[in-house]
Design a protein around this motif. Structure first.
Motif, short mmCIF file in Angstrom:
data_model
loop_
_atom_site.label_atom_id
_atom_site.label_comp_id
_atom_site.label_asym_id
_atom_site.label_seq_id
_atom_site.Cartn_x
_atom_site.Cartn_y
_atom_site.Cartn_z
N TRP A 103 30.62 43.81 25.52
CA TRP A 103 29.43 44.25 24.79
C TRP A 103 29.15 43.34 23.60
O TRP A 103 28.02 42.90 23.39
CB TRP A 103 29.60 45.69 24.33
CG TRP A 103 28.45 46.19 23.52
CD1 TRP A 103 28.31 46.13 22.17
CD2 TRP A 103 27.25 46.80 24.03
NE1 TRP A 103 27.10 46.67 21.79
CE2 TRP A 103 26.43 47.08 22.91
CE3 TRP A 103 26.80 47.12 25.31
CZ2 TRP A 103 25.19 47.69 23.03
CZ3 TRP A 103 25.55 47.73 25.43
CH2 TRP A 103 24.77 48.00 24.31
N SER A 107 25.90 41.10 23.15
CA SER A 107 25.05 41.47 22.02
C SER A 107 24.81 40.28 21.10
O SER A 107 23.74 40.15 20.49
CB SER A 107 25.69 42.62 21.23
OG SER A 107 25.76 43.78 22.01
N GLU A 112 21.50 43.78 19.75
CA GLU A 112 21.83 45.18 20.07
C GLU A 112 20.66 45.91 20.71
O GLU A 112 20.83 46.67 21.66
CB GLU A 112 22.30 45.91 18.81
CG GLU A 112 23.65 45.50 18.29
CD GLU A 112 24.78 46.27 18.94
OE1 GLU A 112 24.53 47.33 19.53
OE2 GLU A 112 25.93 45.80 18.84
N ALA A 113 19.46 45.68 20.18
CA ALA A 113 18.30 46.44 20.68
C ALA A 113 18.03 46.12 22.15
O ALA A 113 17.77 47.02 22.96
CB ALA A 113 17.07 46.13 19.83
N GLU A 116 20.79 47.72 24.37
CA GLU A 116 20.59 49.15 24.57
C GLU A 116 19.46 49.40 25.56
O GLU A 116 19.56 50.27 26.43
CB GLU A 116 20.29 49.84 23.24
CG GLU A 116 21.47 49.87 22.27
CD GLU A 116 22.45 50.99 22.58
OE1 GLU A 116 22.28 51.68 23.60
OE2 GLU A 116 23.39 51.17 21.80
N ARG A 117 18.38 48.64 25.44
CA ARG A 117 17.22 48.86 26.29
C ARG A 117 17.47 48.43 27.74
O ARG A 117 17.13 49.15 28.68
CB ARG A 117 16.01 48.09 25.72
CG ARG A 117 14.73 48.31 26.53
CD ARG A 117 13.56 47.53 25.97
NE ARG A 117 13.69 46.09 26.21
CZ ARG A 117 13.83 45.19 25.25
NH1 ARG A 117 13.88 45.55 23.99
NH2 ARG A 117 13.92 43.90 25.55
N GLY A 120 22.08 49.64 28.48
CA GLY A 120 22.72 50.89 28.09
C GLY A 120 24.14 50.64 27.64
O GLY A 120 24.77 49.64 28.00
N ARG A 121 24.65 51.53 26.82
CA ARG A 121 26.00 51.37 26.27
C ARG A 121 27.05 51.40 27.38
O ARG A 121 26.98 52.21 28.29
CB ARG A 121 26.25 52.50 25.28
CG ARG A 121 27.54 52.42 24.52
CD ARG A 121 27.61 51.25 23.57
NE ARG A 121 26.62 51.24 22.51
CZ ARG A 121 26.69 50.42 21.46
NH1 ARG A 121 27.69 49.56 21.36
NH2 ARG A 121 25.74 50.44 20.55
#
Length: 306
Positions: A103, A107, A112-113, A116-117, A120-121
């Motif tokens: 991750w 990232s 990060e944005a 996430e979009r 997903g985590r």
């Protein structure tokens, strides 16, 4: 009729017919090969239901490698599959058990944005459910052997899967990208993927030849779907790997190396697509391949620096 119980699943990542996962059914039991992102999980489960299966009848999730378009949804999918075990290259196993570094690395590139979009985590997978598949490891799907083949070049943590029953290979990214939008009367078009950070041209050449030595009838690519005429495609890949390396060496050391390399790769692919009979032109090619060209340029630059 679906040949040999192999079903293509469009994971829905980025655009239609961009990112595939596969469902293999044998004797009422199932295995997935790759899984897309967290957002792909409903599509994976829907493919089961469409074929009269339930989650408890899935024995395996086999990953070709742990890049997030192939494996980002593994944790969420495994949480829905009570009897399944995850099969992954030994170099990738730790990233599925603890995806924090995976991750963090992604990232740092995308932010990060976007992570996430688009993905997903990432959800960890319990270590006891993870099987490290070294070269030659055989997955038994209801008596149907699926053999894992160490195939570096795109990534050091890459396995291809040879299905002896169907005599096909699931190739992840080691047999390149072949989007259906580029199909012509001459068949599929293909290009290598050299995305960061582990591109190795010599290893990629060798991995392609290792798969050809199995004499499969077809290759199932993550990007995208089944391709035949594999010997022509392999020759095209070999030619382009060498051409891309030459372009990278020419651009190396220039202050505008990245821009020069992006332009040169775009020209290479546009010229080859035109020779293949694709008539939509350079702008349309750039629209479809822009992200791949950007990643290929980055991967070649990392290779040069290494």
């Amino acid at each position: 009729m679906i040949p040999h119980g192999i079903h293509t699943i469009d994971t829905g990542f980025l655009r239609p017919q961009f990112d595939a996962a596969y469902l293999i059914i044998e004797g009422g039991r199932a295995a997935f090969v790759d899984c897309g992102t967290n957002h792909s999980v409903p599509r994976m489960l829907a493919a089961l239901a469409a074929n009269g299966l339930v989650a408890a009848e899935v024995d395996w999730l086999i990953l070709t490698h742990v890049h997030l378009d192939h494996a980002g949804g593994a944790g969420e999918l495994m949480a829905q599959l009570p009897n399944a075990r995850l099969v992954v290259h030994p170099r990738g196993a730790r990233h599925m058990i603890d995806p924090s570094k995976l991750w963090a690395g992604a990232s740092a590139v995308y932010g990060e944005a976007v992570m996430e979009r688009e993905y997903g985590r990432l959800r960890p997978i319990p270590a006891e459910r993870v099987i490290e598949a070294a070269d030659g490891h055989v997955v038994d799907l209801a008596g149907r052997p699926l053999r894992c083949i160490d195939t570096p070049g795109h990534a050091k943590h890459h396995n291809a899967i040879h299905d002896a029953r169907a005599n096909v290979c699931f190739t992840g990214d080691v047999f390149g990208l072949s989007y259906r939008e580029f199909d012509t009367a001459r068949g599929p078009f293909v290009l290598p993927t050299t995305s960061p950070v582990q591109f190795d041209p010599d290893a990629l050449h060798a991995s392609i030849e290792r798969l050809l030595a199995l004499q499969p009838e077809a290759m199932y690519l993550t990007h995208y779907d089944r391709v035949d005429d594999i010997y022509r495609l392999a020759a095209d890949l070999h030619e382009q790997i060498d051409a891309m390396v030459a372009l990278a060496r020419e651009a190396h050391g220039r202050p505008d190396c990245h821009a020069v390399l992006v332009e040169a790769l775009t020209t290479l692919y546009a010229d080859r697509a035109q020779a293949h009979g694709w008539t939509q032109g350079r702008d349309a090619l750039d629209a479809l391949l822009h992200m791949d060209i950007e990643l290929n340029a980055q991967g070649l630059e990392v290779w040069l620096d290494r």
